[in-house]
Design a protein around this motif. Structure first.
Motif, PDB file in Angstrom:
ATOM      1  N   GLY A 463       0.838  -1.126  -0.400  1.00  0.00           N
ATOM      2  CA  GLY A 463       0.109   0.032   0.154  1.00  0.00           C
ATOM      3  C   GLY A 463       0.857   1.099   0.075  1.00  0.00           C
ATOM      4  O   GLY A 463       0.164   2.646  -0.220  1.00  0.00           O
ATOM      5  N   ALA A 464       2.130   1.371   0.284  1.00  0.00           N
ATOM      6  CA  ALA A 464       2.843   2.552   0.251  1.00  0.00           C
ATOM      7  C   ALA A 464       3.652   2.303  -1.259  1.00  0.00           C
ATOM      8  O   ALA A 464       4.244   2.208  -1.744  1.00  0.00           O
ATOM      9  N   LEU A 465       2.934   3.022  -1.910  1.00  0.00           N
ATOM     10  CA  LEU A 465       2.999   3.612  -3.284  1.00  0.00           C
ATOM     11  C   LEU A 465       4.644   4.379  -3.369  1.00  0.00           C
ATOM     12  O   LEU A 465       5.206   4.698  -4.351  1.00  0.00           O
ATOM     13  N   VAL A 466       5.024   4.675  -2.401  1.00  0.00           N
ATOM     14  CA  VAL A 466       6.001   6.246  -1.994  1.00  0.00           C
ATOM     15  C   VAL A 466       7.117   5.438  -0.544  1.00  0.00           C
ATOM     16  O   VAL A 466       6.157   4.640   0.049  1.00  0.00           O
ATOM     17  N   VAL A 467       8.084   5.817  -0.686  1.00  0.00           N
ATOM     18  CA  VAL A 467       8.645   6.087   0.316  1.00  0.00           C
ATOM     19  C   VAL A 467       8.434   7.369   1.471  1.00  0.00           C
ATOM     20  O   VAL A 467       9.336   8.211   1.292  1.00  0.00           O
ATOM     21  N   PRO A 468       7.338   7.867   2.258  1.00  0.00           N
ATOM     22  CA  PRO A 468       7.453   8.625   2.638  1.00  0.00           C
ATOM     23  C   PRO A 468       8.473   8.966   4.100  1.00  0.00           C
ATOM     24  O   PRO A 468       8.748   8.737   4.275  1.00  0.00           O
ATOM     25  N   PRO A 469       8.623  10.557   3.735  1.00  0.00           N
ATOM     26  CA  PRO A 469       9.629  10.963   4.491  1.00  0.00           C
ATOM     27  C   PRO A 469       9.339  10.714   5.960  1.00  0.00           C
ATOM     28  O   PRO A 469       8.440  10.414   6.411  1.00  0.00           O
ATOM     29  N   PRO A 470      10.584  11.229   6.855  1.00  0.00           N
ATOM     30  CA  PRO A 470      10.625  10.628   8.098  1.00  0.00           C
ATOM     31  C   PRO A 470       9.364  11.697   8.989  1.00  0.00           C
ATOM     32  O   PRO A 470       9.402  12.809   8.553  1.00  0.00           O
ATOM     33  N   GLN A 471       8.063  11.936  10.204  1.00  0.00           N
ATOM     34  CA  GLN A 471       7.069  12.936  10.435  1.00  0.00           C
ATOM     35  C   GLN A 471       7.716  12.921  11.729  1.00  0.00           C
ATOM     36  O   GLN A 471       7.861  12.367  12.848  1.00  0.00           O
ATOM     37  N   MET A 472       8.784  14.529  12.005  1.00  0.00           N
ATOM     38  CA  MET A 472       9.283  14.402  13.482  1.00  0.00           C
ATOM     39  C   MET A 472       8.208  14.899  14.593  1.00  0.00           C
ATOM     40  O   MET A 472       8.524  14.960  15.560  1.00  0.00           O
ATOM     41  N   SER A 473       7.084  15.410  14.083  1.00  0.00           N
ATOM     42  CA  SER A 473       6.087  14.669  15.487  1.00  0.00           C
ATOM     43  C   SER A 473       6.141  13.367  15.957  1.00  0.00           C
ATOM     44  O   SER A 473       6.157  13.544  17.415  1.00  0.00           O
ATOM     45  N   LEU A 474       6.624  12.156  14.908  1.00  0.00           N
ATOM     46  CA  LEU A 474       6.250  11.111  15.132  1.00  0.00           C
ATOM     47  C   LEU A 474       7.216  10.517  15.712  1.00  0.00           C
ATOM     48  O   LEU A 474       7.230  10.680  17.098  1.00  0.00           O
ATOM     49  N   ILE A 475       9.058  11.251  15.607  1.00  0.00           N
ATOM     50  CA  ILE A 475       9.525  11.515  16.049  1.00  0.00           C
ATOM     51  C   ILE A 475      10.247  11.624  17.378  1.00  0.00           C
ATOM     52  O   ILE A 475      10.302  11.177  18.284  1.00  0.00           O
ATOM     53  N   ASP A 476       9.527  12.973  17.379  1.00  0.00           N
ATOM     54  CA  ASP A 476      10.027  13.826  19.106  1.00  0.00           C
ATOM     55  C   ASP A 476       8.367  13.161  20.222  1.00  0.00           C
ATOM     56  O   ASP A 476       9.415  13.084  21.072  1.00  0.00           O
TER      57      ASP A 476
END
Length: 784
Positions: A463-476
């Motif tokens: 289902g991931a048609l692209v490689v999404p970039p990291p999400q900083m809110s999640l990482i933080d």
């Protein structure tokens, strides 16, 4: 089935020698703390950490790694054989302490593999040709370059190392079962096969195929062309042969069912992930990884301690192939078990062929071979079959007139294996691995290395048609102490979503809102993910193109639960495994009620053989200690010098990086060829950015006709380069098939992906020049 009293237990001194051999091979791991970094061991440490964190979160068997792939989650454990991770996690949880239990666990797997392989090889060959032959085989196998250094140290591939180590034990278990047809031996063989299947996907396929071929060869061809089948020392009849065949079949079936919890979902749910990526692209193109004859049969290279990564040959080992050849030639001896020798000789020749460029037509014709990626992987199975043949080689000593000729030959063979392995018995020292936790995993991925602990997004959901970039809110949110996977930026005004629970395979939220809205989570969808609002299931819709989970939440206050559940292939796999456990228990109880006499074996005598071989191994340990102190079999490059390089060529670049030297072993090429180029880089001071590298082949017309590009030089982010060692960066620059003949220039350089600017060459005063790449040569010939 006839019964007889058990023989009294007698310790086998050959086992002691095999254990000593394994101790010498594992000595660097046993005597040093921590593990090397910047190898695949780092990825396996992270996976082991995920298992440990899953246990702490109440999940006993993990199929989803929640902290991988920028914390979007990754179904790596639904596909990748997990045994090494669970063994490592168990050891780390009990003995690993609180600082880095995952590191201790992976190290335990690597050490245990050395012992399992040596003992398994000794037992298998001992039961065929006696204890002395068993020790020779154990030495040849244990000190094969791929088992001694390449897999555990250079690659750090603990699952593959474990699988190769288990293979001789599987052969021993099935060989024993073939002789006894004992219910207890059915259980032993089944468990050994299940362990192999769950240790490493690719090696399990190779060794399972080898096992089936060997059993078929032994049963069918042994009866047809080599006379009666031998069982318990006597020629068998149909009445004794077919019970053994049935026992072998039961063991295979039981072992496959016992491991079905892993392989069945992996097979049936293979189209849920992008597993074909592993055989796609230029990096994993098998055509790049064939081994030339000089390298395959050449001696071990010495180490340069001034490098971050040691250069080495992908070789069989001189001692291994010489002993294997001598063992192969014993097929012409009338008194030896020629059937076994002949099978392993054919297997050795086939495995060697698959690693040579001559086999490219086979790889291209049999398309699934591409999933093996690297032909040099077959060095592991080759070490097994050559180890067996090395034991057979001892049969030539029977022609010598001396009383203790076999012992003398065994001593020489073991000493030869030790001497040939000396350069690799002292790998360079490594520092502390550091912490292994979710923060370290994310830090590694943000540096562009090993996203998801894989190199090709092998298990990225479809289902991931692209490689999404990291999400900083999640990482933080990791730093805040409570992982929050909610995309808060998309929430309607007046709507609040707070995290109530976060677990390895579930998230629970408290939702309050006045209007219906779509809740968007930073979690990849994968079969088995279910969503519930106030206990009622709701449909999940994939976000496009990221493939994240979204669901509709009605107005009001709600409890939202998203969790990963077992699908029918996983449930079926567990059902088959449970039935196999019951069958296993039946065979074990049957064994207790129906003892069978073990097969007779030619045990290694206590005196003088055990003492002599023990002294040889201890002498090898002493020689290694002296060699380390005096610097034998090693060099150490300092400063701007690279002692092992072909051409010294110092060229400093902006951002504190310099080229020290290069190798260009081929002075010419033809269109369509791959041109090998090795670059030796060094950080002169901390490098502030992660740079990318290129090699360009510029034709006589000034046009680009061939190149090689890498995300990281030597697959090692420049921001993490040490200041006291150089980096060895290997390239295969592909010339276009329509490249014109003539004299070419070879240019190399580094560039910043953030600005797309190349790093300029610096002059002697450290000022940038107008040149943004480094000329290695202008005399590279391309001819038709």
């Amino acid at each position: 089935m006839p019964t007889s009293p058990r023989r009294p237990f007698r310790a086998d001194p050959g086992l002691l020698v095999a254990l000593l051999l394994a101790t010498l091979a594992a000595w660097p791991f046993l005597t040093r703390a921590s593990l090397p970094t910047f190898t695949d061991a780092e990825m396996h440490v992270y996976r082991t950490y995920e298992i440990l964190a899953g246990w702490q979160g109440g999940v006993s068997y993990l199929r989803w790694a929640p902290d991988l792939f920028y914390a979007f989650g990754y179904p790596v454990f639904n596909y990748y054989a997990p045994l090494s991770y669970y063994l490592g996690a168990a050891y780390g949880a009990i003995f690993g302490g609180s600082v880095a239990p995952a590191v201790a666990g992976v190290k335990f797997v690597l050490v245990a593999s050395a012992y399992l392989g040596a003992v398994g090889m000794y037992l298998f060959v001992r039961d065929r040709w006696g204890g002395l032959a068993g020790v020779v085989s154990a030495a040849a196998f244990t000190f094969a370059p791929y088992l001694l250094y390449i897999d555990p140290h250079a690659r750090g591939d603990s699952p593959e190392t474990l699988a190769i180590a288990l293979a001789p034990g599987v052969l021993w278990a099935f060989a024993r079962l073939r002789r006894t047809a004992s219910p207890g031996d059915i259980a032993i063989a089944a468990v050994s096969l299940a362990a192999l299947v769950t240790a490493h996907n690719l090696m399990a396929l190779v060794f399972f195929g080898l096992l089936l071929a060997w059993l078929a060869w032994d049963v069918v061809f042994g009866q047809m062309f080599f006379g009666a089948w031998v069982q318990r020392g006597q020629p068998s009849t149909a009445a004794t042969r077919w019970p053994a065949v049935r026992a072998l079949g039961r063991a295979v079936l039981l072992g496959l069912c016992l491991s079905a919890f892993m392989w069945l979902p992996a097979v049936l749910e293979r189209d849920a992930v992008q597993f074909r990526n592993v055989a796609a692209g230029t990096y994993f193109d098998f055509r790049r990884y064939f081994i030339g004859v000089p390298e395959l049969f050449g001696p071990t290279l010495i180490f340069d301690l001034g490098a971050t990564q040691m250069r080495f040959n992908y070789g069989l080992g001189v001692a291994q192939w010489v002993l294997g050849l001598l063992g192969l030639l014993t097929v012409f001896r009338p008194r030896l078990r020629r059937l076994s020798v002949l099978f392993f000789a054919f297997a050795a020749l086939a495995l060697v062929y698959l690693m040579l460029p001559a086999s490219i037509a086979v790889w291209e014709t049999v398309s699934p071979m591409a999933f093996f990626q690297f032909p040099y992987r077959f060095l592991g199975p080759a070490a097994v079959v050559l180890g067996v043949l090395a034991g057979a080689a001892l049969g030539w000593a029977d022609y010598l007139p001396w009383k203790r000729a076999r012992l003398a030959a065994a001593v020489v063979a073991v000493a030869g294996c030790l001497l040939a392995a000396m350069p690799q018995l002292s790998p360079p020292a490594w520092g502390d691995f550091g912490r292994a936790d979710a923060g370290r995993i994310l830090e590694t991925e943000l540096n562009g290395r090993g996203i998801g602990t894989t190199s090709a997004n092998d298990f990225l959901p479809v289902g991931a048609l692209v490689v999404p970039p990291p999400q900083m809110s999640l990482i933080d949110s990791y730093a805040a102490g409570l992982v929050d996977k909610v995309n808060h930026a998309t929430l309607p005004a007046g709507t609040t979503v707070t995290v109530a629970e976060h677990g390895p395979q579930h998230d629970r939220f408290n939702v309050r809102g006045q209007n219906e809205f779509v809740l968007r989570l930073y979690t990849f969808w994968f079969p088995g993910w279910k969503a519930y609002v106030d206990g009622r299931p709701v449909p999940i819709v994939l976000s496009e193109p990221e493939g994240w989970i979204t669901l509709t939440v009605p107005p009001g206050d709600h409890d939202v639960l998203v969790r990963l559940e077992d699908t029918w292939p996983r449930l079926l796999g567990w059902a088959l495994a449970a039935s196999a456990v019951i069958g296993l228990a039946v065979f074990v109880v049957w064994r207790l009620r129906l003892p069978v006499t073990p097969p007779a074996r030619d045990e290694l005598p206590w005196r003088p053989a055990a003492l002599a071989l023990t002294l040889v191994v201890l002498g090898g340990l002493g020689l290694r200690t002296v060699a380390v102190g005096l610097g034998w079999w090693q060099v150490h490059s300092y400063g701007r010098d690279v002692l092992v390089a072909q051409v010294q060529h110092y060229a400093p670049l902006q951002n504190n990086v310099a080229l020290l030297a290069y190798d260009l072993p081929e002075p010419s090429a033809r269109p369509g060829d791959e041109v090998p180029v090795t670059l030796y880089w060094k950080a002169l001071a901390p490098v502030p950015v992660n740079l990318r590298v290129f090699v360009h082949l510029i034709g006589p017309d000034g046009q680009l006709w061939g190149q090689s590009d890498k995300w990281n030089p030597a697959d090692f982010p420049t921001g993490r380069w040490p200041l006291d060692r150089y980096v060895r960066d290997e390239h295969e620059a592909l010339l276009r098939p329509d490249a014109p003949p003539g004299r070419y220039q070879v240019w190399v350089g580094l560039w910043d992906p953030a600005t797309n600017q190349r790093m300029p060459l610096l002059d002697e005063a450290g000022r940038p020049t107008g040149q943004d790449s480094i000329l290695l040569t202008d005399a590279f010939e391309v001819s038709r």
